[in-house]
Design a protein around this motif. Structure first.
Motif, mmCIF file in Angstrom:
data_model
loop_
_atom_site.group_PDB
_atom_site.id
_atom_site.type_symbol
_atom_site.label_atom_id
_atom_site.label_comp_id
_atom_site.label_asym_id
_atom_site.label_seq_id
_atom_site.Cartn_x
_atom_site.Cartn_y
_atom_site.Cartn_z
ATOM 1 N N ILE A 270 0.861 -1.204 0.000
ATOM 2 C CA ILE A 270 0.000 0.000 0.000
ATOM 3 C C ILE A 270 0.892 1.248 0.000
ATOM 4 O O ILE A 270 0.650 2.211 -0.725
ATOM 5 C CB ILE A 270 -0.946 0.008 1.231
ATOM 6 N N ALA A 271 1.958 1.178 0.815
ATOM 7 C CA ALA A 271 2.888 2.316 0.890
ATOM 8 C C ALA A 271 3.515 2.585 -0.476
ATOM 9 O O ALA A 271 3.633 3.737 -0.913
ATOM 10 C CB ALA A 271 3.971 2.041 1.924
ATOM 11 N N TRP A 272 3.903 1.531 -1.163
ATOM 12 C CA TRP A 272 4.529 1.673 -2.491
ATOM 13 C C TRP A 272 3.555 2.319 -3.480
ATOM 14 O O TRP A 272 3.935 3.168 -4.286
ATOM 15 C CB TRP A 272 5.004 0.303 -2.983
ATOM 16 N N ASN A 273 2.277 1.923 -3.397
ATOM 17 C CA ASN A 273 1.270 2.526 -4.272
ATOM 18 C C ASN A 273 1.113 4.021 -3.980
ATOM 19 O O ASN A 273 0.940 4.821 -4.905
ATOM 20 C CB ASN A 273 -0.096 1.836 -4.092
ATOM 21 N N ILE A 274 1.205 4.381 -2.724
ATOM 22 C CA ILE A 274 1.093 5.811 -2.363
ATOM 23 C C ILE A 274 2.296 6.581 -2.913
ATOM 24 O O ILE A 274 2.163 7.659 -3.481
ATOM 25 C CB ILE A 274 0.993 5.979 -0.819
ATOM 26 N N ILE A 275 3.475 5.969 -2.756
ATOM 27 C CA ILE A 275 4.715 6.629 -3.208
ATOM 28 C C ILE A 275 4.720 6.842 -4.724
ATOM 29 O O ILE A 275 5.217 7.849 -5.221
ATOM 30 C CB ILE A 275 5.956 5.791 -2.777
ATOM 31 N N THR A 276 4.159 5.890 -5.458
ATOM 32 C CA THR A 276 4.204 5.995 -6.918
ATOM 33 C C THR A 276 3.031 6.800 -7.471
ATOM 34 O O THR A 276 2.924 7.020 -8.668
ATOM 35 C CB THR A 276 4.209 4.594 -7.570
ATOM 36 N N HIS A 277 2.155 7.232 -6.582
ATOM 37 C CA HIS A 277 1.001 8.038 -6.997
ATOM 38 C C HIS A 277 1.443 9.470 -7.239
ATOM 39 O O HIS A 277 2.540 9.862 -6.872
ATOM 40 C CB HIS A 277 -0.054 7.982 -5.878
ATOM 41 N N GLU A 278 0.544 10.241 -7.840
ATOM 42 C CA GLU A 278 0.832 11.649 -8.081
ATOM 43 C C GLU A 278 0.898 12.398 -6.736
ATOM 44 O O GLU A 278 0.126 12.094 -5.829
ATOM 45 C CB GLU A 278 -0.301 12.237 -8.918
ATOM 46 N N ASP A 279 1.793 13.345 -6.636
ATOM 47 C CA ASP A 279 1.954 14.162 -5.427
ATOM 48 C C ASP A 279 2.143 13.309 -4.160
ATOM 49 O O ASP A 279 1.374 13.414 -3.194
ATOM 50 C CB ASP A 279 0.731 15.086 -5.256
ATOM 51 N N PRO A 280 3.149 12.466 -4.145
ATOM 52 C CA PRO A 280 3.387 11.607 -2.973
ATOM 53 C C PRO A 280 4.127 12.354 -1.859
ATOM 54 O O PRO A 280 4.652 13.438 -2.082
ATOM 55 C CB PRO A 280 4.274 10.511 -3.552
ATOM 56 N N PRO A 281 4.175 11.745 -0.670
ATOM 57 C CA PRO A 281 4.911 12.401 0.428
ATOM 58 C C PRO A 281 6.428 12.366 0.186
ATOM 59 O O PRO A 281 6.927 11.450 -0.470
ATOM 60 C CB PRO A 281 4.564 11.538 1.652
ATOM 61 N N ASN A 282 7.129 13.365 0.708
ATOM 62 C CA ASN A 282 8.599 13.392 0.605
ATOM 63 C C ASN A 282 9.258 12.791 1.835
ATOM 64 O O ASN A 282 10.438 12.481 1.824
ATOM 65 C CB ASN A 282 9.103 14.830 0.468
ATOM 66 N N LEU A 283 8.484 12.671 2.906
ATOM 67 C CA LEU A 283 9.010 12.117 4.155
ATOM 68 C C LEU A 283 8.310 10.782 4.410
ATOM 69 O O LEU A 283 7.094 10.689 4.243
ATOM 70 C CB LEU A 283 8.680 13.057 5.302
ATOM 71 N N ALA A 284 9.075 9.768 4.824
ATOM 72 C CA ALA A 284 8.442 8.466 5.062
ATOM 73 C C ALA A 284 8.974 7.835 6.338
ATOM 74 O O ALA A 284 10.185 7.799 6.569
ATOM 75 C CB ALA A 284 8.694 7.548 3.869
ATOM 76 N N LEU A 285 8.038 7.353 7.165
ATOM 77 C CA LEU A 285 8.385 6.579 8.359
ATOM 78 C C LEU A 285 8.016 5.138 8.035
ATOM 79 O O LEU A 285 6.827 4.836 7.855
ATOM 80 C CB LEU A 285 7.562 7.053 9.552
ATOM 81 N N ILE A 286 9.011 4.283 7.936
ATOM 82 C CA ILE A 286 8.746 2.936 7.429
ATOM 83 C C ILE A 286 9.142 1.874 8.459
ATOM 84 O O ILE A 286 10.277 1.871 8.953
ATOM 85 C CB ILE A 286 9.505 2.720 6.095
ATOM 86 N N ASP A 287 8.188 1.010 8.730
ATOM 87 C CA ASP A 287 8.443 -0.130 9.618
ATOM 88 C C ASP A 287 9.207 -1.197 8.816
ATOM 89 O O ASP A 287 9.109 -1.264 7.594
ATOM 90 C CB ASP A 287 7.082 -0.670 10.100
ATOM 91 N N TRP A 288 9.980 -2.007 9.495
ATOM 92 C CA TRP A 288 10.769 -3.042 8.791
ATOM 93 C C TRP A 288 9.886 -4.244 8.456
ATOM 94 O O TRP A 288 9.718 -4.623 7.303
ATOM 95 C CB TRP A 288 11.952 -3.463 9.665
#
Lengths: 130, 358
Positions: free
Chosen positions: B35-53
């Motif tokens: 889901i996170a990857w889909n958000i990142i590849t979407h238009e106007d994605p966030p520049n900051l990411a907090l990612i769990d391992w």
């Protein structure tokens, strides 16, 4: 008694310990300052737990899905620490280690303990917010 | 600023989302790596990411690798903080090698997470600034090359004509005159480029001494009058007999030249230009007022940046690279003065600079 966001809220007594000498529920200071967040957090925690426990019980009964079992236990461990259920977190941690080394019998022993500890936390939370 | 929270634990999501919102960021949550990857590849994605391992479907390590390897033009840079219960040295190395910019072990204190997010936010800001500067530099190079190529083409064309065709002295002088004029334009461009280069590198030095600003104005007006006469433009002055100040005459001469030649360049034939010197509170203000087409309010502030030109065109086909006012601003500010413009479309412009009296 603390009055936070218009709600009366009492921090559980820290002298109530589970058998492992860990507090049943010990909120972090940042949580006690935001009762609404704490309520939301506990609601999410208690909503997620039954689904996770059901899947765990099934996996352990059938000795299958070891990786998923490991992940579920890892999540329960983390979530329990987040809400301050340190006793639950400790049992989940032991169960996670058992899953990592594929010890199904140990898991079968630990699961009822986990269930009981979770039920204690639930009861404790209900008593605290009554 | 948007912050992606990729976390499979519902309770951690609730807490981190609440914190992040409290700190003035805009949280966007994802319950697993995919889901996170889909958000990142979407238009106007966030520049900051907090990612769990450890997450189902795609773990944090793979997500970090994908983000850093992606060539999504919407996300030229994503600052990643790996937020995980893992905490061994090997884990940290694995996380950073996968592309994480920071590594935080759970449980995390909110104050620490906030300060790490703020660091990420600052780095994103610097990154965006660098990208803008890089774009400006490329634009700068392109315009400089273009502005040097045009006169060079003329020089080559006319010199070739002279080489290939026998011609009388009158034509030779005419062609040499054109070559001389465009060479002068090239020299002006190169001088401007060198000035900007010195300014940008921070090595801009002044050589100030006590001098008469009025004398300098008279001299520069006399020089500009030669070009003004070609367009039947009259330059008048309204200045006192003398104004002694501490300044670099060569550099301030450049400022006056720029203001006056711009006024001549953009004014229609038969108009007037007025150069004024007024003593104000604790400064001296020099204004150059023209009867040209004026400059739209929206363009006035940008005029003093490098390569900025107003929407109006020179009235006599003069050339301009758009660096002059950027250089002027730097020179005046180096004298602890200010520059400005007041103008209205269709009603002329007043360019001015001030210098402190002491």
């Amino acid at each position: 008694m603390l009055s936070i966001d218009g709600n009366d809220f009492q921090q559980p007594h820290n002298d109530v310990f589970a058998p492992m000498n860990l507090p049943i529920l010990q909120f972090k200071s940042e949580m006690t300052h935001n009762f609404l967040l704490l309520q939301r957090l506990m609601a999410v925690f208690f909503a997620e737990i039954p689904k996770q426990m059901k899947q765990l019980t099934e996996n352990v009964k059938l000795n299958q899905n070891l990786l998923q079992t490991q992940q579920l236990l890892h999540t329960i461990k983390g979530d329990s620490r987040t809400v301050g259920a340190l006793h639950v977190a400790e049992i989940a941690s032991q169960a996670e280690q058992a899953a990592q080394s594929g010890q199904w019998p140990a898991l079968a022993n630990l699961l009822p303990q986990l269930e009981q500890a979770l039920s204690q936390v639930h009861q404790y939370w209900l008593n605290t917010t009554e | 600023m948007k912050v992606l929270i990729a976390e499979d634990s519902a309770t951690s999501r609730v807490v981190v989302e609440e914190w992040v919102r409290t700190w003035g960021y805009q949280p966007i949550v994802a319950a697993d790596g995919m889901i996170a990857w889909n958000i990142i590849t979407h238009e106007d994605p966030p520049n900051l990411a907090l990612i769990d391992w450890m997450m189902p479907n795609m773990d944090g390590i793979e997500l970090c690798q994908r983000i850093k390897q992606s060539k999504n033009k919407n996300t030229p840079f994503t600052y990643i903080i790996l937020l995980t219960s893992k905490n061994s040295k090997e884990d940290i190395v694995t996380g950073l090698d996968a592309g994480a910019d920071d590594f935080l072990s759970k449980p995390v204190q909110p104050e620490e997470l906030r300060s790490r997010l703020d660091v990420g936010s600052r780095i994103i800001h610097y990154h965006q600034k660098l990208r803008e500067m890089d774009e400006q530099k490329n634009k700068f190079l392109g315009m400089a090359a273009h502005d040097l190529r045009s006169p060079l083409t003329s020089i080559m064309g006319f010199s070739q004509l002279m080489l290939e065709n026998p011609m009388d002295e009158k034509h030779q002088r005419e062609f040499l005159g054109i070559i001389h004029q465009v060479s002068q334009e090239m020299l002006n461009t190169v001088n401007d480029l060198l000035d900007i280069s010195v300014i940008e590198s921070g090595k801009f030095d002044l050589n100030p001494k006590q001098d008469d600003l009025v004398k300098l104005i008279h001299y520069r007006v006399r020089l500009a009058n030669m070009n003004a006469k070609h367009k039947n433009i009259e330059i008048n002055t309204c200045i006192p007999n003398s104004q002694m100040l501490f300044f670099d005459a060569d550099r301030l001469g450049q400022v006056l030249d720029n203001f006056i030649t711009n006024a001549v360049k953009y004014s229609p034939e038969g108009t007037h230009i007025l150069v004024m010197l007024q003593q104000k509170d604790r400064c001296v203000e020099v204004s150059v007022i023209d009867e040209g087409p004026g400059i739209a309010k929206a363009q006035q502030q940008a005029l003093f940046g490098a390569f900025q030109k107003a929407g109006v065109r020179p009235t006599g086909g003069e050339k301009s690279i758009g660096l002059g006012l950027a250089i002027v601003k730097k020179i005046v500010e180096s004298h602890q003065g200010t520059v400005g413009v007041s103008s209205e479309e269709g009603k002329g412009s007043r360019f001015y600079f001030t210098l402190p009296l002491t």
